[in-house]
Design a protein around this motif. Sequence first.
Motif, PDB file in Angstrom:
ATOM      1  N   ASP A 137       0.838  -1.213   0.000  1.00 16.58           N
ATOM      2  CA  ASP A 137       0.000   0.000   0.000  1.00 16.58           C
ATOM      3  C   ASP A 137       0.866   1.254   0.000  1.00 16.58           C
ATOM      4  OD1 ASP A 137      -2.362   1.692   0.422  1.00 16.58           O
ATOM      5  OD2 ASP A 137      -1.604   1.911   2.464  1.00 16.58           O
TER       6      ASP A 137
ATOM      7  N   ASP B 194       1.216   5.001   1.112  1.00 18.47           N
ATOM      8  CA  ASP B 194       0.641   5.943   2.084  1.00 18.47           C
ATOM      9  C   ASP B 194       0.674   7.335   1.461  1.00 18.47           C
ATOM     10  OD1 ASP B 194      -0.102   7.579   4.161  1.00 18.47           O
ATOM     11  OD2 ASP B 194       1.111   6.551   5.671  1.00 18.47           O
TER      12      ASP B 194
ATOM     13  N   CYS C 277      -0.758   9.924   2.289  1.00 16.99           N
ATOM     14  CA  CYS C 277      -0.725  11.029   3.258  1.00 16.99           C
ATOM     15  C   CYS C 277       0.708  11.392   3.635  1.00 16.99           C
ATOM     16  CB  CYS C 277      -1.523  10.650   4.504  1.00 16.99           C
ATOM     17  SG  CYS C 277      -3.270  10.295   4.153  1.00 16.99           S
TER      18      CYS C 277
ATOM     19  N   HIS D 206      -1.415  13.187  -2.238  1.00 17.60           N
ATOM     20  CA  HIS D 206      -2.871  13.291  -2.114  1.00 17.60           C
ATOM     21  C   HIS D 206      -3.311  14.667  -2.592  1.00 17.60           C
ATOM     22  CE1 HIS D 206      -2.528  16.032   1.327  1.00 17.60           C
ATOM     23  NE2 HIS D 206      -1.528  15.248   1.737  1.00 17.60           N
TER      24      HIS D 206
ATOM     25  N   THR E 139      -6.259  10.823   5.706  1.00 13.88           N
ATOM     26  CA  THR E 139      -6.207   9.532   6.401  1.00 13.88           C
ATOM     27  C   THR E 139      -5.953   8.436   5.373  1.00 13.88           C
ATOM     28  OG1 THR E 139      -7.801  10.314   8.054  1.00 13.88           O
ATOM     29  CG2 THR E 139      -7.451   7.932   7.904  1.00 13.88           C
ATOM     30  N   ASN E 140      -4.879   7.683   5.565  1.00 14.71           N
ATOM     31  CA  ASN E 140      -4.544   6.614   4.625  1.00 14.71           C
ATOM     32  C   ASN E 140      -5.507   5.441   4.785  1.00 14.71           C
ATOM     33  OD1 ASN E 140      -2.674   5.491   2.603  1.00 14.71           O
ATOM     34  ND2 ASN E 140      -2.267   3.970   4.192  1.00 14.71           N
ATOM     35  N   THR E 141      -5.902   4.844   3.653  1.00 15.99           N
ATOM     36  CA  THR E 141      -6.735   3.634   3.641  1.00 15.99           C
ATOM     37  C   THR E 141      -6.081   2.647   2.673  1.00 15.99           C
ATOM     38  OG1 THR E 141      -8.125   4.492   1.843  1.00 15.99           O
ATOM     39  CG2 THR E 141      -8.848   4.957   4.099  1.00 15.99           C
ATOM     40  N   PRO E 142      -6.421   1.355   2.743  1.00 18.45           N
ATOM     41  CA  PRO E 142      -5.808   0.374   1.824  1.00 18.45           C
ATOM     42  C   PRO E 142      -6.046   0.756   0.366  1.00 18.45           C
ATOM     43  CG  PRO E 142      -6.937  -0.755   3.607  1.00 18.45           C
ATOM     44  CD  PRO E 142      -7.307   0.690   3.723  1.00 18.45           C
TER      45      PRO E 142
ATOM     46  N   SER F 143      -5.842   3.617  -1.003  1.00 14.12           N
ATOM     47  CA  SER F 143      -6.369   4.958  -1.253  1.00 14.12           C
ATOM     48  C   SER F 143      -6.167   5.845  -0.024  1.00 14.12           C
ATOM     49  CB  SER F 143      -7.854   4.876  -1.627  1.00 14.12           C
ATOM     50  OG  SER F 143      -8.334   6.145  -2.048  1.00 14.12           O
ATOM     51  N   PHE F 144      -7.025   6.862   0.114  1.00 12.94           N
ATOM     52  CA  PHE F 144      -6.953   7.791   1.248  1.00 12.94           C
ATOM     53  C   PHE F 144      -8.266   8.564   1.307  1.00 12.94           C
ATOM     54  CE2 PHE F 144      -5.484   9.944  -2.514  1.00 12.94           C
ATOM     55  CZ  PHE F 144      -6.056  11.203  -2.453  1.00 12.94           C
ATOM     56  N   THR F 145      -8.514   9.184   2.449  1.00 12.71           N
ATOM     57  CA  THR F 145      -9.692  10.048   2.593  1.00 12.71           C
ATOM     58  C   THR F 145      -9.247  11.414   3.091  1.00 12.71           C
ATOM     59  OG1 THR F 145     -10.096   9.318   4.871  1.00 12.71           O
ATOM     60  CG2 THR F 145     -11.233   8.110   3.110  1.00 12.71           C
TER      61      THR F 145
END
Length: 206
Positions: free
Chosen positions: A41, A43, A45, A50, A59-62, A64-66
């Motif tokens: 993954d 990161d 962020c 991003h 906020t990092n997600t598997p 992707s990110f939000t």
Amino acid sequence: VDECATGTRNCDQHASCTNTPGSFTCACNPGYHGDGTSCTDIDECSTSSHNCAQHATCTNTPGSFTCTCDGGYLGSGTVCTDVDECDTGANNCDQHASCTNTLGSFTCVCNPGYHGDGTSCTDIDECSTSSHNCAQHATCTNTPGSFTCTCDNGYLGSGTVCTDVDECATGTHNCDQHASCTNTPGSFTCACNPGYHGDGTSCTGL
């Protein structure tokens, strides 16, 4: 043989398989990096790859990110607009304070005549603290956020300026007709004329 279709491939679970004549290729999915057989993954962020707004939290997600707008801001996360807490009423300023919007927040300042931190404002008693401009011969009365000045009896004026009333000259005295009137600061005195006796307001001939 289509290794991608038959499952006889060694691509990572986060990779896409592409069949080729006699073989296949593995490519990591967006949001992951590696050789395709091993994908990690990314990161976004921490790598700043991003598109979150300046006033947003990434906020990092598997894979992707939000993006979430910070407190005091509203929007999608990629676009965050300052909230005017003063205009929306989403502030805790005292009713006797003025609210000023700032980026992501607001400030509260007590109105003139009040003191406090802005979230709690107490009336200043200008009369007891001598922070008034009433004249020497006037009475100060505290009011919410201010004060009033009223000239004392025997004086006339605005309250900030009070002038002695000459009751003898204006005829606003109660001296006997057989008495002499003498003006004094804020008042007057009556004295019976020679040949009369009394308290000045009532004189009887001797």
